[in-house]
Scaffold this active site. Structure first.
Site, PDB file in Angstrom:
ATOM      1  N   LYS A 161     -15.521  18.305  12.667  1.00 24.52           N
ATOM      2  CA  LYS A 161     -15.650  17.159  11.758  1.00 24.52           C
ATOM      3  C   LYS A 161     -16.752  17.397  10.748  1.00 24.52           C
ATOM      4  CE  LYS A 161     -13.450  13.517  14.330  1.00 24.52           C
ATOM      5  NZ  LYS A 161     -13.522  12.273  15.042  1.00 24.52           N
ATOM      6  N   LYS A 212      -3.927  20.691  15.136  1.00 25.35           N
ATOM      7  CA  LYS A 212      -3.364  19.495  15.788  1.00 25.35           C
ATOM      8  C   LYS A 212      -3.037  18.441  14.730  1.00 25.35           C
ATOM      9  CE  LYS A 212      -7.609  16.962  16.506  1.00 25.35           C
ATOM     10  NZ  LYS A 212      -8.579  16.258  17.256  1.00 25.35           N
ATOM     11  N   LYS A 221      -5.564  12.507  11.999  1.00 25.52           N
ATOM     12  CA  LYS A 221      -5.779  11.540  10.923  1.00 25.52           C
ATOM     13  C   LYS A 221      -6.640  12.144   9.828  1.00 25.52           C
ATOM     14  CE  LYS A 221      -6.428   8.267  14.657  1.00 25.52           C
ATOM     15  NZ  LYS A 221      -7.253   7.281  15.316  1.00 25.52           N
TER      16      LYS A 221
HETATM   17  P1  TYM Z   1      -8.812   9.500  18.836  1.00 24.83           P
HETATM   18  O1  TYM Z   1      -8.966   8.107  18.345  1.00 24.83           O
HETATM   19  O2  TYM Z   1      -8.979  10.608  17.857  1.00 24.83           O
HETATM   20  O3  TYM Z   1      -7.413   9.696  19.531  1.00 24.83           O
HETATM   21  C1  TYM Z   1      -6.899   8.799  20.503  1.00 24.83           C
HETATM   22  C2  TYM Z   1      -6.111   9.565  21.550  1.00 24.83           C
HETATM   23  O4  TYM Z   1      -5.071  10.332  20.945  1.00 24.83           O
HETATM   24  C3  TYM Z   1      -5.120  11.675  21.414  1.00 24.83           C
HETATM   25  N1  TYM Z   1      -4.674  12.585  20.342  1.00 24.83           N
HETATM   26  C4  TYM Z   1      -3.692  13.499  20.486  1.00 24.83           C
HETATM   27  N2  TYM Z   1      -2.902  13.803  21.525  1.00 24.83           N
HETATM   28  C5  TYM Z   1      -1.978  14.769  21.330  1.00 24.83           C
HETATM   29  N3  TYM Z   1      -1.801  15.437  20.161  1.00 24.83           N
HETATM   30  C6  TYM Z   1      -2.574  15.162  19.084  1.00 24.83           C
HETATM   31  N4  TYM Z   1      -2.384  15.795  17.950  1.00 24.83           N
HETATM   32  C7  TYM Z   1      -3.578  14.153  19.228  1.00 24.83           C
HETATM   33  N5  TYM Z   1      -4.499  13.620  18.383  1.00 24.83           N
HETATM   34  C8  TYM Z   1      -5.156  12.672  19.090  1.00 24.83           C
HETATM   35  C9  TYM Z   1      -6.587  11.909  21.749  1.00 24.83           C
HETATM   36  O5  TYM Z   1      -6.747  12.966  22.664  1.00 24.83           O
HETATM   37  C10 TYM Z   1      -6.986  10.574  22.335  1.00 24.83           C
HETATM   38  O6  TYM Z   1      -6.656  10.523  23.703  1.00 24.83           O
HETATM   39  N6  TYM Z   1     -13.215  10.322  21.047  1.00 24.83           N
HETATM   40  C11 TYM Z   1     -11.925   9.680  21.200  1.00 24.83           C
HETATM   41  C12 TYM Z   1     -12.000   8.180  21.401  1.00 24.83           C
HETATM   42  C13 TYM Z   1     -12.820   7.731  22.561  1.00 24.83           C
HETATM   43  C14 TYM Z   1     -12.455   7.832  23.945  1.00 24.83           C
HETATM   44  C15 TYM Z   1     -13.494   7.195  24.669  1.00 24.83           C
HETATM   45  C16 TYM Z   1     -11.364   8.410  24.603  1.00 24.83           C
HETATM   46  C17 TYM Z   1     -14.002   7.070  22.508  1.00 24.83           C
HETATM   47  N7  TYM Z   1     -14.418   6.756  23.780  1.00 24.83           N
HETATM   48  C18 TYM Z   1     -13.444   7.124  26.056  1.00 24.83           C
HETATM   49  C19 TYM Z   1     -11.327   8.322  26.003  1.00 24.83           C
HETATM   50  C20 TYM Z   1     -12.373   7.692  26.719  1.00 24.83           C
HETATM   51  C21 TYM Z   1     -11.133   9.929  19.930  1.00 24.83           C
HETATM   52  O7  TYM Z   1     -11.685  10.185  18.874  1.00 24.83           O
HETATM   53  O8  TYM Z   1      -9.796   9.743  20.078  1.00 24.83           O
END
Ligand code: TYM
Length: 328
Positions: free
Chosen positions: A111, A194, A197
């Site tokens: 990032k 991957k 967003k």
């Molecule tokens: P975030 O908001 O980027 O994504 C949410 C969830 O989507 C999954 N994901 C994917 N899975 C498969 N293929 C992809 N291309 C893909 N892109 C995103 C992510 O693995 C995630 O499960 N840091 C985390 C948010 C967070 C969190 C937490 C997650 C904050 N606190 C506590 C679990 C537990 C994040 O940025 O996810």
């Protein structure tokens, strides 16, 4: 009962990777497990520079979470900033993680490199400490996430082990769990990255609310390779394998088996696009219904915050007592 927690940020549109890697497994798990799911608006602040954006995105994401099938009477769906214990434990977690550990986080490196000439907040760097707080506050056993979050769950585990060792047994040690198909959905135009967003363009990204005709167009234009053979091989054939995995996540059949049914890329692209359109159709309809009553949506999120706070407050109190902070 196994306690599950996982969260999603209200940044950009929810995409197919989020859905297959995370949201759908959350819905599937909500009846067998005690499920908590947060919309992590405080995490979104790490890259927010404009007013009036996060709140609207939070509400829309709430509608998405209920539209995909999280049942507010079964799962606890809440907004992170409504449960102030997250920020409070977040600071404590920052004091339990080292600069070196945070420096090794690939998501931060990724990032930060994408924002090279922009403002890089300190929050972007300390982000995993807040994520550790999110997880540990709920005595979480399992964290259902996509592959990209594995490292963040591992550092949470390391922090919990360190805290328990220093201050006495306080936190449950969580583990990451991932779906068989869909844990790493790749960009349709750049299958070595991957689906994300924060990708430069959205031609390789399928948004959950996207128009069916646009979805079909994007699948038909998906990058494959110059061969013609349909084979599941992530290393040698990333584009084709990504399509097979997406189709597999939609149909439940193994990607290797699906591959034997195709001799050309065209029909694979069309079938995958159609399977995704059908998967998303009822979700889109339900989303539009939910967004028509924002008051009700907010009430559902408020109810979730109330339930979340009960658990989070007890854990924070335990952590503060074990640290030896003077009670207020
Ligand atoms: P975030 O908001 O980027 O994504 C949410 C969830 O989507 C999954 N994901 C994917 N899975 C498969 N293929 C992809 N291309 C893909 N892109 C995103 C992510 O693995 C995630 O499960 N840091 C985390 C948010 C967070 C969190 C937490 C997650 C904050 N606190 C506590 C679990 C537990 C994040 O940025 O996810």
């Amino acid at each position: 009962m196994t306690r599950v927690l996982s969260c999603i940020q209200p940044t950009g549109d929810v995409h197919l990777g989020n859905f297959l890697g995370a949201l759908r497994p959350w819905v599937e798990g909500q009846h067998e497990k005690d499920a908590f799911h947060g919309i992590v608006d405080l995490h979104a602040l790490t890259i927010t520079e404009q007013p009036d954006v996060v709140g609207q995105a939070t509400l829309r994401l709430g509608a998405v979470l209920f539209a995909v099938g999280l049942d507010p009477d079964v799962a606890t769906v809440f907004v992170q900033s409504h449960v102030t214990e997250h920020s409070q434990l977040g600071w404590i977690m920052e004091c339990q993680v080292s600069f070196g550990e945070l420096s090794r986080m690939t998501q931060f490196k990724d990032k930060a490199s994408k924002r090279e000439h922009e403002f890089i907040s300190a929050g972007l760097f300390t982000y995993p400490a807040l994520q550790a707080a999110d997880i540990l506050l709920y005595d979480t056993d399992e964290v259902p996430v996509g592959e990209d979050q594995r490292q963040h769950v591992e550092i949470t585990r390391d922090i919990a082990i360190r805290f328990n060792h220093r201050f006495g047994d306080t936190f449950v040690l969580p583990k990451a769990v991932m779906p068989k198909a869909g844990a790493r959905v790749m960009d349709l135009q750049d299958p070595s990255s991957k689906m994300s967003k924060s990708a430069g363009s959205d031609t390789g990204l399928i948004s959950l609310m996207e128009d069916p005709a646009d979805i079909m167009k994007k699948f038909k234009r998906a990058v494959t390779d110059s061969e013609t053979e349909v084979r599941y091989d992530r290393e040698a054939k990333p584009g084709v394998s990504n399509l097979l995995e997406i189709l597999s996540a939609c149909t439940g059949e193994a990607p290797q088996d699906l591959a034997t049914r195709y001799t050309q890329y065209g029909p694979l692209k069309t079938d995958t696009g159609e399977a995704v359109v059908e998967l998303l159709r009822p979700i889109q309809a339900r989303y539009n219904e939910l967004m028509a009553d924002r008051g009700e949506l907010q009430a559902l999120l408020r109810k979730g915050a109330g339930k979340a706070r009960e658990v989070a407050a007890a854990t924070l109190e335990r952590a503060q007592a074990h640290l030896g902070l003077l009670p207020a």
